[in-house]
Design an enzyme around this catalytic site. Structure first.
Site, PDB file in Angstrom:
ATOM      1  N   ARG A  98       8.296   0.665   1.422  1.00  0.00           N
ATOM      2  CA  ARG A  98      10.246  -0.149   1.066  1.00  0.00           C
ATOM      3  C   ARG A  98      10.772  -1.812   0.322  1.00  0.00           C
ATOM      4  O   ARG A  98       8.701  -2.803   0.306  1.00  0.00           O
ATOM      5  CB  ARG A  98      11.000  -0.428   2.469  1.00  0.00           C
ATOM      6  CG  ARG A  98      11.425   0.851   3.050  1.00  0.00           C
ATOM      7  CD  ARG A  98      12.539   0.178   4.597  1.00  0.00           C
ATOM      8  NE  ARG A  98      12.059   1.705   4.887  1.00  0.00           N
ATOM      9  CZ  ARG A  98      13.065   1.588   4.788  1.00  0.00           C
ATOM     10  NH1 ARG A  98      14.526   1.747   4.063  1.00  0.00           N
ATOM     11  NH2 ARG A  98      13.731   3.736   5.569  1.00  0.00           N
ATOM     12  N   ILE A  99      11.134  -1.566  -0.350  1.00  0.00           N
ATOM     13  CA  ILE A  99      10.769  -3.578  -1.374  1.00  0.00           C
ATOM     14  C   ILE A  99      11.050  -4.438  -0.913  1.00  0.00           C
ATOM     15  O   ILE A  99      12.091  -4.424   0.140  1.00  0.00           O
ATOM     16  CB  ILE A  99      11.428  -2.796  -2.654  1.00  0.00           C
ATOM     17  CG1 ILE A  99      11.167  -2.205  -3.098  1.00  0.00           C
ATOM     18  CG2 ILE A  99      11.763  -4.287  -3.161  1.00  0.00           C
ATOM     19  CD1 ILE A  99      12.585  -0.782  -3.773  1.00  0.00           C
ATOM     20  N   LEU A 100      10.344  -5.080  -0.628  1.00  0.00           N
ATOM     21  CA  LEU A 100      10.393  -6.404   0.469  1.00  0.00           C
ATOM     22  C   LEU A 100      11.552  -7.715  -1.021  1.00  0.00           C
ATOM     23  O   LEU A 100       9.981  -7.459  -2.030  1.00  0.00           O
ATOM     24  CB  LEU A 100       9.315  -7.230   0.974  1.00  0.00           C
ATOM     25  CG  LEU A 100       8.827  -6.013   1.638  1.00  0.00           C
ATOM     26  CD1 LEU A 100       7.063  -6.836   2.081  1.00  0.00           C
ATOM     27  CD2 LEU A 100      10.047  -5.989   2.638  1.00  0.00           C
ATOM     28  N   ASN A 114      -0.442  -5.957  -2.065  1.00  0.00           N
ATOM     29  CA  ASN A 114       0.259  -4.830  -1.701  1.00  0.00           C
ATOM     30  C   ASN A 114      -1.479  -3.900  -2.614  1.00  0.00           C
ATOM     31  O   ASN A 114      -1.577  -4.228  -3.438  1.00  0.00           O
ATOM     32  CB  ASN A 114       1.709  -4.439  -2.039  1.00  0.00           C
ATOM     33  CG  ASN A 114       1.738  -3.450  -3.063  1.00  0.00           C
ATOM     34  OD1 ASN A 114       1.501  -2.234  -1.767  1.00  0.00           O
ATOM     35  ND2 ASN A 114       2.154  -2.667  -3.471  1.00  0.00           N
ATOM     36  N   HIS A 116      -1.903  -0.510  -4.725  1.00  0.00           N
ATOM     37  CA  HIS A 116      -0.836   0.543  -5.515  1.00  0.00           C
ATOM     38  C   HIS A 116      -1.889   1.450  -6.662  1.00  0.00           C
ATOM     39  O   HIS A 116      -2.785   1.328  -7.293  1.00  0.00           O
ATOM     40  CB  HIS A 116      -0.061   0.142  -7.125  1.00  0.00           C
ATOM     41  CG  HIS A 116       1.180   1.060  -7.654  1.00  0.00           C
ATOM     42  ND1 HIS A 116       2.030   1.229  -7.707  1.00  0.00           N
ATOM     43  CD2 HIS A 116       0.937   1.591  -9.178  1.00  0.00           C
ATOM     44  CE1 HIS A 116       2.808   1.843  -7.707  1.00  0.00           C
ATOM     45  NE2 HIS A 116       1.716   2.163  -9.197  1.00  0.00           N
ATOM     46  N   GLY A 150       8.790  -8.296  -8.348  1.00  0.00           N
ATOM     47  CA  GLY A 150       9.204  -7.324  -9.341  1.00  0.00           C
ATOM     48  C   GLY A 150       8.660  -6.241  -8.386  1.00  0.00           C
ATOM     49  O   GLY A 150       8.898  -6.419  -7.379  1.00  0.00           O
ATOM     50  N   ASP A 152       6.034  -3.752  -7.928  1.00  0.00           N
ATOM     51  CA  ASP A 152       4.268  -3.967  -8.286  1.00  0.00           C
ATOM     52  C   ASP A 152       3.865  -4.350  -9.755  1.00  0.00           C
ATOM     53  O   ASP A 152       3.576  -4.147 -10.995  1.00  0.00           O
ATOM     54  CB  ASP A 152       4.410  -2.132  -9.471  1.00  0.00           C
ATOM     55  CG  ASP A 152       4.417  -1.547  -7.773  1.00  0.00           C
ATOM     56  OD1 ASP A 152       4.505  -1.375  -6.263  1.00  0.00           O
ATOM     57  OD2 ASP A 152       5.009  -0.235  -7.690  1.00  0.00           O
TER      58      ASP A 152
HETATM   59  C1  GAR Z   1      -1.530   4.834  -0.734  1.00  0.00           C
HETATM   60  O1  GAR Z   1      -2.529   5.680  -1.976  1.00  0.00           O
HETATM   61  C2  GAR Z   1      -1.043   3.502  -1.592  1.00  0.00           C
HETATM   62  O2  GAR Z   1      -2.082   3.347  -2.628  1.00  0.00           O
HETATM   63  C3  GAR Z   1       0.432   4.116  -1.664  1.00  0.00           C
HETATM   64  O3  GAR Z   1       0.541   4.685  -0.492  1.00  0.00           O
HETATM   65  C4  GAR Z   1      -0.860   5.335  -0.256  1.00  0.00           C
HETATM   66  C5  GAR Z   1      -0.576   4.897   2.151  1.00  0.00           C
HETATM   67  O4  GAR Z   1      -1.449   5.735   1.527  1.00  0.00           O
HETATM   68  N1  GAR Z   1       1.762   3.473  -1.975  1.00  0.00           N
HETATM   69  C6  GAR Z   1       2.549   3.349  -3.086  1.00  0.00           C
HETATM   70  O5  GAR Z   1       2.570   4.396  -3.367  1.00  0.00           O
HETATM   71  C7  GAR Z   1       2.839   1.999  -3.196  1.00  0.00           C
HETATM   72  N2  GAR Z   1       3.728   1.734  -4.023  1.00  0.00           N
HETATM   73  P1  GAR Z   1      -2.464   5.782   3.835  1.00  0.00           P
HETATM   74  O6  GAR Z   1      -0.844   4.780   4.561  1.00  0.00           O
HETATM   75  O7  GAR Z   1      -2.863   6.486   4.011  1.00  0.00           O
HETATM   76  O8  GAR Z   1      -2.938   3.708   3.356  1.00  0.00           O
END
Ligand code: GAR
Length: 209
Positions: A98-100, A114, A116, A150, A152
């Site tokens: 979710r966007i913060l 974060n 990404h 923004g 990411d």
């Molecule tokens: C991770 O790969 C992370 O990079 C991605 O969610 C996954 C969570 O995995 N995040 C995004 O896409 C954010 N935009 P996890 O629950 O196993 O840590």
């Protein structure tokens, strides 16, 4: 077992929790001078909550409210309140989907990070590994960055490259990226906990030991 440390992390996630597990394991191994004060999730059945309770880390499911892609106002206040109660020094987004914005970022100014699953600024947003595969890049990776208003787009703290193989499926590529995440995120958090990261505008730098 968690090491007791004064630098306190509040981890937010919606998924299976492999990043939380990697951070907790790195702390337990003495590689990250921090402790996980609380884990919060917007998904009741999320693996990240199981990962937390397996490690006796305080955790809670906090309902996100009425929107699909962000927290509604009462929910956002509740997340802020729980993180303040836990006296966190850094908010760590680990697959929090979710966007913060405004209120939350003001409460933790320059203290939200974060991870990404792409080499930003390429492929922000959802399913970044699939975007990379569809585009046809030969190298992708993961990025740890500060969270700003923004999508990411905040200052980059660290990146790791991952090759894209000709036969990759989205799942295979995502798994390879997640392997890289497991070392990149704990290392970045360790640098932040040690106070080794300075920020100038949208650039960060590591203090040379
Ligand atoms: C991770 O790969 C992370 O990079 C991605 O969610 C996954 C969570 O995995 N995040 C995004 O896409 C954010 N935009 P996890 O629950 O196993 O840590």
């Amino acid at each position: 077992m968690q090491h007791s440390s004064t630098f306190r992390l509040g981890v937010l996630g919606s998924g299976k929790g492999s990043n939380l597990a990697a951070i907790a394991d790195a702390i337990a191994a003495g590689g990250v001078p921090a402790q996980i004060a609380v884990v919060l999730s917007d998904v009741q059945e999320a693996g990240i909550l199981r990962q937390a309770s397996d490690r006796s880390i305080p955790s809670a499911y906090l309902p996100p409210g009425s929107f699909r892609t962000k927290l509604d106002e009462p929910a956002e206040s509740l997340y802020i309140q729980r993180l303040l109660e836990a006296k966190v020094d850094l908010v760590v987004l680990a697959g929090f989907m979710r966007i913060l914005k405004g209120e939350f970022l003001n409460a933790f100014r320059n203290r939200v990070v974060n991870i990404h699953p792409s080499l930003l600024p390429s492929f922000p947003g959802l399913e970044a590994w699939k975007q990379a595969l569809d585009y046809g890049v030969k190298v992708t990776g993961c990025t740890v960055h500060f969270v700003d208003q923004g999508i990411d787009s905040g200052a980059i703290i660290g990146q790791e490259t991952v090759p894209v193989l000709d036969q990759d499926t989205p799942q295979a590529l995502h798994e390879r990226i997640q392997l890289a995440e497991r070392s990149l995120y704990p290392a970045a958090i360790a640098s932040l906990a040690r106070g080794d990261v300075s920020v100038l505008g949208r650039k960060t730098a590591r203090r040379v030991p």
